[in-house]
Every structure is written in structure tokens, then in C-alpha cells.
Design a protein around this motif. Structure first.
Motif, PDB file in Angstrom:
ATOM      1  N   MET A  24     -10.968  13.049  -7.814  1.00 29.13           N
ATOM      2  CA  MET A  24     -11.783  12.082  -7.419  1.00 29.13           C
ATOM      3  C   MET A  24     -13.219  12.109  -7.283  1.00 29.13           C
ATOM      4  O   MET A  24     -14.097  11.144  -7.965  1.00 29.13           O
ATOM      5  N   THR A  68      -5.568  -5.591  -5.946  1.00 26.50           N
ATOM      6  CA  THR A  68      -4.882  -4.447  -5.169  1.00 26.50           C
ATOM      7  C   THR A  68      -4.461  -3.400  -6.149  1.00 26.50           C
ATOM      8  O   THR A  68      -3.759  -4.022  -7.085  1.00 26.50           O
ATOM      9  N   GLY A  69      -4.528  -2.328  -5.989  1.00 25.27           N
ATOM     10  CA  GLY A  69      -4.031  -1.400  -7.062  1.00 25.27           C
ATOM     11  C   GLY A  69      -4.791  -0.683  -8.093  1.00 25.27           C
ATOM     12  O   GLY A  69      -4.567   0.276  -8.671  1.00 25.27           O
ATOM     13  N   MET A  76      -6.232   8.972   0.177  1.00 24.38           N
ATOM     14  CA  MET A  76      -5.243   8.515  -1.138  1.00 24.38           C
ATOM     15  C   MET A  76      -5.170   7.105  -1.087  1.00 24.38           C
ATOM     16  O   MET A  76      -5.159   6.599  -2.446  1.00 24.38           O
ATOM     17  N   PHE A  77      -4.622   6.444  -0.042  1.00 27.92           N
ATOM     18  CA  PHE A  77      -4.487   5.219  -0.043  1.00 27.92           C
ATOM     19  C   PHE A  77      -5.828   4.402  -0.231  1.00 27.92           C
ATOM     20  O   PHE A  77      -5.626   3.343  -1.264  1.00 27.92           O
ATOM     21  N   VAL A  78      -6.828   4.763   0.090  1.00 25.85           N
ATOM     22  CA  VAL A  78      -8.179   4.118  -0.303  1.00 25.85           C
ATOM     23  C   VAL A  78      -8.490   4.439  -1.689  1.00 25.85           C
ATOM     24  O   VAL A  78      -9.025   3.265  -2.274  1.00 25.85           O
ATOM     25  N   ALA A  79      -8.214   5.445  -2.151  1.00 27.91           N
ATOM     26  CA  ALA A  79      -8.615   6.064  -3.502  1.00 27.91           C
ATOM     27  C   ALA A  79      -7.906   5.227  -4.471  1.00 27.91           C
ATOM     28  O   ALA A  79      -8.417   4.550  -5.607  1.00 27.91           O
ATOM     29  N   ARG A  80      -6.677   4.983  -4.032  1.00 30.90           N
ATOM     30  CA  ARG A  80      -5.748   4.185  -4.996  1.00 30.90           C
ATOM     31  C   ARG A  80      -5.764   2.641  -4.942  1.00 30.90           C
ATOM     32  O   ARG A  80      -4.944   1.879  -5.505  1.00 30.90           O
ATOM     33  N   HIS A  81      -6.813   2.250  -3.927  1.00 33.46           N
ATOM     34  CA  HIS A  81      -6.848   0.833  -3.762  1.00 33.46           C
ATOM     35  C   HIS A  81      -5.418   0.156  -3.151  1.00 33.46           C
ATOM     36  O   HIS A  81      -4.644  -0.864  -3.810  1.00 33.46           O
ATOM     37  N   LEU A  82      -4.872   1.061  -2.329  1.00 31.60           N
ATOM     38  CA  LEU A  82      -3.403   0.379  -1.880  1.00 31.60           C
ATOM     39  C   LEU A  82      -3.549   0.068  -0.232  1.00 31.60           C
ATOM     40  O   LEU A  82      -3.516   1.015   0.596  1.00 31.60           O
ATOM     41  N   PRO A  83      -3.828  -1.086   0.147  1.00 34.97           N
ATOM     42  CA  PRO A  83      -4.231  -1.283   1.561  1.00 34.97           C
ATOM     43  C   PRO A  83      -3.095  -1.005   2.457  1.00 34.97           C
ATOM     44  O   PRO A  83      -1.827  -1.264   1.953  1.00 34.97           O
ATOM     45  N   PHE A 109      -6.155  16.327  -5.436  1.00 37.46           N
ATOM     46  CA  PHE A 109      -6.670  15.168  -5.824  1.00 37.46           C
ATOM     47  C   PHE A 109      -7.978  14.625  -5.332  1.00 37.46           C
ATOM     48  O   PHE A 109      -9.018  13.793  -6.076  1.00 37.46           O
ATOM     49  N   VAL A 125      -7.825   0.662  -9.239  1.00 31.16           N
ATOM     50  CA  VAL A 125      -9.154   1.710  -9.025  1.00 31.16           C
ATOM     51  C   VAL A 125     -10.377   1.133  -9.457  1.00 31.16           C
ATOM     52  O   VAL A 125     -11.184   1.423  -8.672  1.00 31.16           O
ATOM     53  N   ALA A 164       4.693  -1.140 -10.185  1.00 28.25           N
ATOM     54  CA  ALA A 164       3.672  -1.567  -9.361  1.00 28.25           C
ATOM     55  C   ALA A 164       2.644  -0.657  -9.149  1.00 28.25           C
ATOM     56  O   ALA A 164       1.375  -0.863  -9.007  1.00 28.25           O
ATOM     57  N   THR A 200     -12.249  -0.793  -7.166  1.00 25.14           N
ATOM     58  CA  THR A 200     -12.812  -0.374  -5.544  1.00 25.14           C
ATOM     59  C   THR A 200     -14.354  -0.045  -5.455  1.00 25.14           C
ATOM     60  O   THR A 200     -14.990  -0.260  -6.703  1.00 25.14           O
ATOM     61  N   LYS A 205       0.508  -1.901   0.624  1.00 24.44           N
ATOM     62  CA  LYS A 205       0.684  -2.972  -0.424  1.00 24.44           C
ATOM     63  C   LYS A 205       0.133  -2.486  -1.727  1.00 24.44           C
ATOM     64  O   LYS A 205      -0.757  -1.485  -1.803  1.00 24.44           O
ATOM     65  N   GLY A 206       0.836  -2.987  -2.629  1.00 28.61           N
ATOM     66  CA  GLY A 206       0.138  -2.495  -4.079  1.00 28.61           C
ATOM     67  C   GLY A 206       0.059  -3.850  -4.884  1.00 28.61           C
ATOM     68  O   GLY A 206       0.020  -4.791  -4.575  1.00 28.61           O
ATOM     69  N   PHE A 207      -0.014  -3.461  -6.280  1.00 33.50           N
ATOM     70  CA  PHE A 207      -0.309  -4.289  -7.392  1.00 33.50           C
ATOM     71  C   PHE A 207       0.739  -5.588  -7.068  1.00 33.50           C
ATOM     72  O   PHE A 207       1.995  -4.994  -7.064  1.00 33.50           O
TER      73      PHE A 207
END
Lengths: 410, 410, 410, 410
Positions: B386, B35-36, A244-251, B382, B38, B339, B41, A320-322
């Protein structure tokens, strides 16, 4: 005629084994529902699996123990195997107890060797032990008129050995010359099973299942094998959440996992060597999904005796997020370890048996979803692992290829 | 020439909008990383998406507000938009502020109407409002020489209306006759956007996006639309975790979710009608995955002012395992709502714009992963959502079919 | 001769009562240790308390139930009263079952009335009921040759009544005239107990224990009474933790408590009136400790059937520190409600009996630590409440004053 | 004339010190409220404490650092010291920076020595260092015309030394002979402060504050000293919660505490020696409250860089209740370490200064509530420690005894 398949468990009187044998008997007798069995979900509907009441149990153990006693001990501590249930399956436990043979102690960790009962031969030569193990399996099959025997390793975690033989040939030479260094009990069990022609499932973190000797023997004997380390709790959740974190680009900056457990497995893990094997497998899956060198991840496993067979994990995820927002997720897992693992053992036996009938040999990557470190499967994401299984089930529901069915009849 | 796409936000000065506009500007100026997003990615690599610095912002708001002021207020409370960042994107915010037009108040919930500024016409006739909204969009496009405008609804939750018109014709008659009952602001915005030929994204729980009038207008104008209710936090986690329990045959007895949030959205949710819309969407996804009538699930959303823009959720999951073992999982989610939502808004604009260029119209089920209740997509899991997006990306990377590219040129 | 004290429980077959009777018997028979009993800690060492095996049980219940059946039901669901334990105390449960009399239904909430068994007189006149209740107590005492009887209310929460009589006189007139409005079951029980000369302990949130009629009767008959609402879980923790924030000058901005419970008490709390009584008590203690008008506090109590007798609470505490730092604390409580409450019931009986022998009457503020809303005690902080008990114990260990000892002999 | 008291901080540029100096200045300038200061609660009302704007800051540090730089670094990472605040107190920070002198490196742990700046003399003789430290304090006092100087140790945790001198005489001989073994930096700082006549507060886990040399010097010079290890987060909660389990006779089977922190203190704790000191103090308080040999308790402290100055702790408490019921409590603490510690530093300086004026010397047990391992105070329960402070405040509000006031004037 109804298919009969032997389940030969290494560590036959441990908690998971006891729960698998007693639980399998309870399901077979209609006393318990099929909750927890993946092979009883719609995903596996229509597969020609051996029925639960076609399973026959036996195995090796180094302790002087019986399933009857383990079930009592386990039930008192855990509440899972109630007195009523134990009474109802007592005959099944006794029958399985008659099929338990002594394990081997070669290079066993001190904390394991300390548990060994008097029946275990402490000075058995490697070649004698190797031959005996294979004979144990064959006589189990013949005595019970079984169509197949699947060997499952459920022993406690053992430390890795540095100088394990890299090839089947090197293994055979070491065994013949009775040169123990590098020969761990799990390697001996695994090669014995596969070399004798029986599918082998590695449910502990032991590396043997993917080693050269086992792979070569599996190829030679055309036998399937798979492992390693059953994915039952915290690691399962990790491989579900991390994508989920990868899919949402949330390192993920940090992922700290604190595991607590109270049974014999936990006590064994106080030894640093065993702990290292276990921690490596638990962390590896996460790292392969996140593929982020900057992630700080840690796995702790602590022995908390009061938990008995319960396994609790607290995980902290810092991400981390946006715009640099720093967010957190935490989870708490409170699982009954044996109740989570036991049905997967039955699932794996049924699926390995079917795979073999379908003519499959070597590693079975479609069973990746059951393991922390799946052999020859580079997908760690649980949903993608389920897709592998689902695709295999679709193929397995179709008529089996001719060559396989012929071989089976032979 | 570089593509330019308008992002027309309903609720243009809200928290998420402010964060999307300021954040989009920060990314465009290279002041913040991606970051954040999608769309940044590997999954979306190679897609012909409008670049972030090709986005131009504007929108409707019923409050007397500006993005400059919102950013200040938001930054002070939240820490996300620091003074440095605000200074760096001040010109961008002012430019967007010049593109903000008054929203509509027809049938607005009292808690919404109470926020309305003096510029909002409280007695505007429906037909005048409907025409004005469409004109706002067209003039925004023409004034800024945009290749496309995507409308995104980011307003606070509104209560559902019982007597909403079921068809486009009924809608047009009600508007023409200035008969407000059944015409919610979100319906007016959505039909206006689609009828004027602009893709529409519903990021709130408003049902308008899937209603008869919008569907018919979308078919008529060949415009894509999608929603509803951005999946950013607790529900995202639910749709990630719940499939695990299904896959492992671990029936969920109870799933209790307690949400706490402190911003304007939270204040609005104190009204029972709005709360009901929101809770329904949050619970529905879970129920569709578990498909178990016996599961006891509940969603609570409470206003906790001290949390400001942070959204916390505590979820308790009580599940059953083998031999009736009762186990638990708990999770705590501490997310900065804006965010999490803002980058998804930018993603949706980019993907909707590309979908339209590819000749797609009507609901876009491949965007299901972004929504709590995805239109015309019956996958809630989810990971499977994806997969839909991933498959679409693979198709979209391939050369566009001739018919579509022709139509585009026309 | 060994002192014998009757424990007359209102709600005699409920979970807490069942656990108190079965547990008291198990302790008396030496089958269970004294864990959970405050009167068995060093604090109470040396007090002349009635021994546990001097307790004799009986009570009122409106359901057609027996302790034997409740223990079975409770044991199956909860695991606390194992079959072994139930067998060992079966005679004790049967003896107590012979001392159970029908309760009263006057103004009972519908959810309570729905549980009533056939023995309960639905049309009993108030004066007849009042006389009968007093007679039940006296005959229990005489039949069992008891030195004292302490009445403890363990019924489910009942909604507050607006027009409760403010004085004993008004109560007597309403009863004599059979005017039910304002007369709740708990008021009738409480006045009956005190007016008949028996100490009364209110373990539920019912306000009767502190009402005018009870206070006047207690003064008239020189009888101690105390309540209300046993402090067993989340509220206990609140009154332990909240003083820390006060002491450290860390203002609490928000304190959100989410309670989940699954037994009959939980089902009853789905009725809004009963819920309001309960929530008020749980919140009040916190507010009195924090003394901060700006704190946002909320208590939710939800019925989660799968939890059975387990009570879980998740609390979120948001607090401010030096330089405006915003920090958080969260706690999760997983308690077996009956196992927490039952020993406190035994404690309260023993301490109320001793207080009476010491000549004390009216509210007993030194027992504040046992209650969510302690009568006439304005200390809510748990540690300070323990100090009140500790000081009283010190006084009670000293030789009793002459007047009291004389009266006792009389 | 307004009293002026020096605050001489060992580790003058660390996080806590920076927060104490900047925060003290902000409070003195009326820019921040007094939240977090125990000395600003009703408990301390009416005490003749030095006002916050009467505090003057200086200290020792081994790093080449300034408070101005630390505040910038800290503010960027942590958000607590905003740019606005830093600008407002810049002059105060610069003034304090002029009062910073190099610390000592004798026997410093390698991880500490690695931080040392060029100004620190790496080969300073012990006798020269000891004399210099005392002279630093005296000249600070004289230069700033201070009524008193209180020395507070805020350095990172240091490992314990086996062969520390047991008496003041042995200490003096080792220093004179320049025999470093057994002389830790904290011992040198503590004896220097006390021997020069200045009150000493040990806020780290260093044992020096309670060692023979310091005790003897304190008696000789009639100086108060107190410690050790500020109780700011998880341990504070432990000493608040644990007494509840004791009071309710609920034996704790396991108490597992997992601490995570990300600042320099956390990095230092990766060294096993330092970790051992810290863990011992955190565990000791709990064990002294529970007084139960069977409790399994463990404290883990892990370095999680992404947390920066935030300290998170997850604690799991497994306890037993009536009839053997096994219950759990969990808590999660998310604290900003410096914001919790800094105001306590100011509190301790004010209270130590007042204690000295009241003629008190040696350990100050009434300050036990501030420490994990309070010197000469055998109460660990937080509420009882607060009672000690409250009683002292009551005495201190009364007119000071004659002898003390005389001595002060002399």
C-alpha cells in the motif's frame, strides 16, 4: 565495561513480571531462545542495546509475595515455567526478590487493596510515600551499581480518577498536604520515577503516564516516558486487520470483540471502573483507524477462571462490499498473555534506555507499536507504527549526536 | 472532452466480469455507491483517473453466453445483482454483449474446452487466431472511439505448460508455424494485447504475464502490464497478518489454509493442474513474508457447490512465543468473491490507463497490493504494498514530467 | 478374590497405549481422578466391572520401544504425563514393559514396516507367527494368573487389502500354506486372539474385526469381539450434531471436515491407502445419519507436525431451512487425542470382560457408542447408541442368567 | 370436511409471525417445500394433523403495522421473502391483516410501549381488556368457522414482574379491581386464551404460561398449554452437545456463549429486565444437563444492528479429560432466526390441535423439544426430548381412546 540496567517493575510479583524476570534470566543463561523479543529481530540489529544479561530486576508490590512463589504457582497453572526452568533460574529469582519493596495503596480500588500484604503501610502519608518511592529507586541503582533504571508499571488495571491534578505543581501541593483524592497509585509511581530522573513505561491502561504532572516532570528532568497499555493480543490483531478494510474501501458495519481471560487481571476487571479503563483503550485504537461514525463496535472482557493465564478472544467483523454485498470475517486468538507481554517489557526497557542515552526525553512515539493507546502518536495502524520504530532504529544505528553523547559521559 | 477507456475482459461473461460490468454501470448511473473501489478512497483523491462512466466494456469468451444471461443466473444464485438492479442496467449489459467475441481454445484444459460454445473455432490456426485477437482489440477501440483499451484476464485458472516459448521470437515462430505445444490461451491473449499496444492486466494465476514474450513485447511497444492473480480474500488476509508474526518475533510453526468455493472457478479447480497453479500462488506470498524454512504451510482449495459464488476460508496459525509458549490464531473468511474482485478490476483499469498516460511501461510494481504474486515486486507485505501505491499516487498527483506528456501528445 | 483382567494391547508402546497404561496406573494408585472413564459415570454404577487396579497390561509392538521411553517422549511433547506422574507410575510401566512381545510385519504398509525394531522377525512364516501370537496371549494369562485377557488393537491405521480370506477356513489354509497376500497384520492379530478364546476390540479402522474369519472364530469359541475405530473427536461430534439437523428437518447441503493431527498416526496417514480407510469411517457415520444423497460431504485429514498429539478439527456445515434460507454452523475441536482415547480403551476392556462373563459372544452392538463404524449396529446417532448401552447396563445390573454364571465357574 | 384451525398470534406483525404467515401460505400454495417443519418428517408421518392449507391466521399486535408492510420490510432487509414470493401470497397476507386486533399495554416495558400504535388503548381497564381479548378469539373462530384456535405468543421478551398473582382467583380479583401491578401483558393474553377455552403456546421467555392462574384455568377448561421460549439456535445446539460431555465423563469447566442479533428482539433486549429473562432461560437448560456446580457458564446477548434478522452465536466450551487434559470446543452458529422459528410455530399449532382432539389438557411435556424451558418436563437433553415426541407420535397414530373421542364429538 558491560552496561547494567535496572528493571524496576511496579507489580513485581505478578504474572507478567514473573515471566519477564524468569524469562530474562533463562535467556541470559542461554536456556531459552530469544523468541518474542522484538529487540532480537533484524529490525533492531546493530543497535547499542543493553544485553539481556545486563538487566537487573527489582520493584514494588502490594501483595505479600515473592517471585519464587509466583513462579511456582504460575508454572503449575500454566506450564510455561517448568520445574526444570524454575530450578535453573532460582538464584536469579531470589536475587530479584531481595529487591522488592512494598507498593502504595492510596486510593487503590477495593479489589486491589484486598490483596495487600502486611508489609504495605495502609496509612502512609502521601509525602512520605512519595519520598520513599524515589528513595527506593535511587538505592536500587546505587546498591547494584546500575548505569540506568527503567521503571515499568505492570500492575492490574485501576479505575480512572476524576479529580486528578492537572499540573506538577498541583500534584506537589496535594502530596505535601496529604490530600489523597485524585492521586492514584499509578500517578504516584509515575511522578516518583520521572521526578527522580528515571525513564517510565506504562504497560497498563493507567492514564497517569500522559498526565500533566508526569509530562512536566519529564520535561524538567529530561526523562523519557511512554505508554500506555501493552498491545499484546486482540488489540494488536485489530490494528493489523482494520487498515486492510480501510485500504480496500470495505466499510466495517460491526466489529464485536469478546475477550476471555482467567488470571488475576481478569478477576480485577470484574470491577466496573477498571473494566471501563481497559475497554476504552481496546476500542479506541479500532475507532481511530476506521474513522467511521457508523461502525458499531463493542469490546467485552469476561473473566473465565479455567483459562488461567490464557487469553482468548473471538472477534466478529461484519463489512460491506461492492454493490452492497455483506461479508464477514471472524478470528479466534488463543494467546498466553504473559508469554506475549513479558518479552515486550524487556524490549521496552532496552529501547527506553537507549533512547535516553541518545538524549531523548518526553514521550517516545517511535515505541507506539507496543501500546494500545500510544502517547503523542496518532498512528494506530500497526504497520505504520512499525515504520516509526524502523526509522528510529535506522537513526539510532548512526553515530549518536555529540550533545547527547557528551551528556551521557557527564 | 471526457476520457473514454475500453475494458476488454478475457472471460467476458464470467462471474467477476458480469459483476464488474453490471456494477460499473450501476455506479456510473448513480444507483450504487463506490464501496470496494480503492480508486475512490482518499489515497487516490486528486488523480486524473478516467471516470467510471467513461468505461466501455467488451471482451472474449469461449462460452456461448451473454452478460444479460449471466447477470440473471448470477443474481438468482447470489442475490448480489437484484432484479431491480438488472433492469436498471439492462441496456448497458446489452451494449457490452454486442462487444463480445469468441475466445481461443488452443491447449485449453479439458474442463475449459468442455464449456466452449459453437462460435468458438476449434481448429483455428495459431497465426489466424493471433491476428484475429489483435484485430478484435483495434476494432473495439476504433468502433467506440476509445482513448485507450486495457485488457484484463478474468478466465478460470489454467494449468501451467512446460514448454512455453521463452522469448518473443520463439513465440512468433511457434505461432507462424502453427505449433501449439507450449502456447496457452493466456499467453496468446497477453502477447496479442501487448503486441497490439494495449496494457494488459493478469487477474488469474496464469504465468503468461511475466513470461519472456510478454516482457519483450511490452518493452518493444512501451506498454505497461501487470499481474498476477487478484488478491481478494484469504491471501489478502495472509499478507496482512503474517507481517505481524514477523514483527513480533513469533515464529509460525504451521499455517494451514482451507479454502472452499462453489462457483465455476471452484469446479475448474478440481482439475489437478489448475489447482497446482492456484495453490502455488496462495502459498508463495506467505512463504516470502515468513522467510522461515521450518514453517509448515499448506493451502487446500475445495469445491463446495452449495457456496455458489461465496468463498470461505478457514486458516489455522500455530505459532511459538517467549519461553516456547505455543499459541494459536484462527480466522474464518466469508467473502462474496465477485463483489471483492470486480471493483479491483475497475481500479486496475483506471490505474493502468493513468500509468500509461504517465509514460510508464513494463511491469507496474506499485500495483503489487492487488496481486497474490506481483510481477517484479518483492514486497509481499500488504501494508508495504500500500505504501508503494501511496507513493506512486503522490508522484502521479504532481504535474507529469515533460518527456512523458510530450510523448503522449505525439 | 479380586478379579484380575489382562489388557493386551496391539501397538503397546504407542501414544494411546502409553496413556492408557500410565493413566490406568495413576488411577489405580489414586493419583488421578476417573475423568474420561465412561464406566465411572452413574450410567455404569452398580455393574460388576473389574476394578481399575485389577487391570494388568502387556501387548505386541513392532517398534523397539518401551512404555517408559514412550511416556518420557510423550510427556515432554504433550505435557499430559508430567515428570511427577511418570515417577509415580514408573514401576507399573516397567512391569508392563516386561510383558511386551514383538508384533508381526506380514503385509505391513511400508510406512509401518519402516518403524520395525530388530526384535521383529521380518521373515516369520505365517503359521509360526499365528501360533506364536496365540501362545503369547496364553502365557501372559498364565504367568499373571489372570481371570481374562482382552486384546485391544491400537496400532496406526493400515490400508485395506483386496483379497482378504472370506472364511475362517480360507484363513487357516492361507496361514498353513504361508500365503501372505490378503493377510493383514490386524487380521492375524484378531483371529489369533479370538481363536485362542480371548475377546477382541478393534480400536483402529482395520476391517478385520468384522471379517468372515473373525466372525466364525468368535462363534466357534463363543468369544465377544467389537469395533471398529474409536470415536473420540470430530466423528463423535458429528454423530451428536447430525441428528439435530435431521430432527429439525434442516437438510445439510455440505459438511466439510478438516482434521489436523501431528503424532505418528498423522504421519502414517500421509500414505494414501491408510488415509482412505480412515476417511471412509469418518464420513460413513455422517452419511448414515443424514440419509440424504444430495449432501456434499468431505473429510480431510492433514498432518501438521507442530500439533504433536493434539487433534484439531474444523467442520463447516451448510444447511437449508424454511423458505430456502441458507444457514451455517461451524465447529472447532481441539482435543488431546490420547487423553480422549485412553480411558475408552479401559472402558472397553471392562465392558467386554463383563459381557463375556454374562455369556455374550460375537459382536457387542451395545458398545456402538465407542466406535465410528460399530459392528452389526445400524444406529449411528450418538444419543441412540448411548441408549443401547444404558439398556444393556440395566440388564447387566440384574442377576446374571444361570447358564452364564455356571459357565463362568467352569 | 377438511379441518380448519386458527393460528392466533400475539405479536402478529413481528418477524417470526410474518415469516410464519407468509411461509405457511407459500407452503399451502405449493410454492415452497416443507423444509424446517418437524411435522413433515417421517417422525410425524401418519398423524391426523390439520393440513397446512387448513390454517387461518390472525392475532394481536400493539404496533400500527400490517403483515403486508412487515413482509416488505423483512424481505428487503433479509432476502427471505423475495418480491416474487410476496406477490404470490399478497392475498393471504391481506386476509390475515383483516384479522389483526390491538394488543394490550398494561405494565408493558417502556421499550415495548414506545412501539405502540394509535389503535392501542393506553388507558383500557383490565377487566375491559380481559373481556375484549376473549371476545377477539371467539369472534375470530366464529367468523372463520374454525374447528379450533391455537394462540401462540411471539412478542418480544418482557421483563418478569415480582408480584404476579399466584392463583386464578387472585388474578380475577386483580383484573376485576383494575389493579395492574403484577399483571403483565403475557399473563393477560395467556389467561384470556385458556379461560376462553383455547390452547396456548408460549414461544417467548414469559413465565405466564407456567403460572398458577394459567395452570388453574387450563385445568378448569381442560385446555392444553405449553412453553416456554422457542429453542431455535444456540440453546438448541447446547442441549444437543452438552449431553455428549456428560456421557463421555468430560467435565465442562467453562461454557461461554456470546449471542449477537440485530432485529427488533435484539433492540428490546438492550433493556436489562428483558435481557435477564432471556439469559436465564438460555443458561438454565445447560445447567440442568451438566448438573455440575463447578461449571462456569455465561450467556451474553448483544444487539448488533447490521445482522438484521440473523442471529449469530459463538460458544466456547472448556472441558477436562483423562489425566487432567484441558481441551476446547468452539462453535459458531449463523442462523436466520425467523426461518428457524416460523416452521416450529406451525408445528406447535398442529401438534397442540391434535393433542386437544386426543383429550389432552394442561402442559404437554412431549413438546419439550421445541422449548428452552419446557413446562413440567425435566428432560433438557434434545435427543431425549425427541424420544418423548416420538413416543407420543406412536401413541397418537394408534386409535384415540374412547373417552377422548367421545368428548370431542360432544
Amino acid at each position: 565495561m558491560k552496561r547494567r540496567v535496572g528493571v524496576w517493575i511496579v507489580g513485581a510479583c505478578g504474572n507478567v513480571a514473573t515471566c519477564a524476570v524468569a524469562g530474562g534470566a533463562a535467556v541470559a543463561r542461554g536456556l531459552s531462545d530469544r523468541t518474542g523479543l522484538v529487540t532480537e529481530t533484524p529490525l533492531c540489529a546493530g543497535l547499542d542495546l543493553v544485553p539481556i544479561d545486563g538487566l537487573v530486576f527489582g520493584g514494588w508490590d502490594i501483595r505479600e509475595a515473592t517471585l519464587v512463589r509466583s513462579a511456582k504457582e504460575f508454572g503449575d497453572r500454566n506450564g510455561l515455567l517448568t520445574p526444570e526452568l524454575r530450578r535453573a533460574v532460582a538464584a536469579d529469582l531470589r536475587r530479584a526478590d531481595r529487591e522488592i519493596r512494598p507498593g502504595v495503596l492510596v486510593n487503590a480500588a477495593p479489589e486491589i487493596a484486598a490483596m495487600a500484604g502486611p508489609a504495605v503501610r495502609r496509612r502512609e502519608r502521601l509525602d512520605a510515600a512519595f519520598a520513599r518511592l524515589k528513595e527506593d529507586l535511587r538505592s536500587f541503582r546505587d546498591r547494584n551499581r546500575l548505569d540506568e533504571v527503567v521503571v515499568v508499571n505492570l500492575t492490574s488495571t485501576e479505575p480512572g480518577l476524576d479529580d486528578a491534578p492537572a499540573t506538577l505543581d498541583a500534584f506537589r501541593r496535594a502530596v505535601a498536604a496529604n490530600r489523597p483524592p485524585g492521586i492514584s497509585p499509578s500517578l504516584l509511581y509515575a511522578v516518583a520515577a520521572v521526578d527522580a530522573g528515571f525513564p517510565f513505561v506504562e504497560f497498563t491502561p493507567a492514564a497517569a503516564v500522559g498526565s500533566g504532572p508526569v509530562r512536566e516532570a519529564a520535561e524538567l528532568r529530561r526523562v523519557p516516558h511512554m505508554g500506555r497499555d501493552g498491545k499484546t493480543g486482540e488489540t494488536l490483531v485489530k490494528t493489523v486487520l482494520a487498515p486492510m478494510f480501510v485500504a480496500r474501501h470495505l466499510p466495517v458495519m460491526s466489529w464485536e470483540g469478546f475477550n476471555m481471560l482467567g488470571n488475576r487481571d481478569g478477576a480485577v476487571l470484574r470491577a466496573p471502573g477498571s473494566l471501563a479503563s481497559k475497554v476504552r483503550d481496546k476500542d479506541e485504537a479500532l475507532r481511530r483507524i476506521l474513522r467511521d461514525e457508523t461502525t458499531h463496535s463493542r469490546v467485552r472482557i469476561d473473566y473465565v477462571p479455567s483459562l488461567d493465564d490464557w487469553k482468548q478472544a473471538y472477534d466478529f467483523i461484519h463489512f460491506k462490499g461492492f454493490l452492497g454485498a455483506r461479508m464477514q470475517m471472524h478470528f479466534l486468538w488463543q494467546g498466553c498473555d504473559s508469554a506475549l507481554a513479558a518479552p515486550l517489557v524487556l524490549d521496552l526497557v532496552r529501547l527506553a534506555d537507549l533512547a535516553r542515552r541518545r538524549g531523548e526525553s518526553g514521550p517516545l512515539p517511535h515505541l507506539a507499536c507496543f501500546f494500545k493507546t500510544p502517547l503523542d502518536a496518532d498512528v494506530q495502524e500497526f504497520a505504520e507504527q512499525m515504520k516509526l520504530l524502523s526509522d528510529w532504529c535506522a537513526r539510532a544505528r548512526a553515530p549518536a549526536p555529540v550533545s547527547a553523547s557528551r551528556r551521557r559521559r557527564a
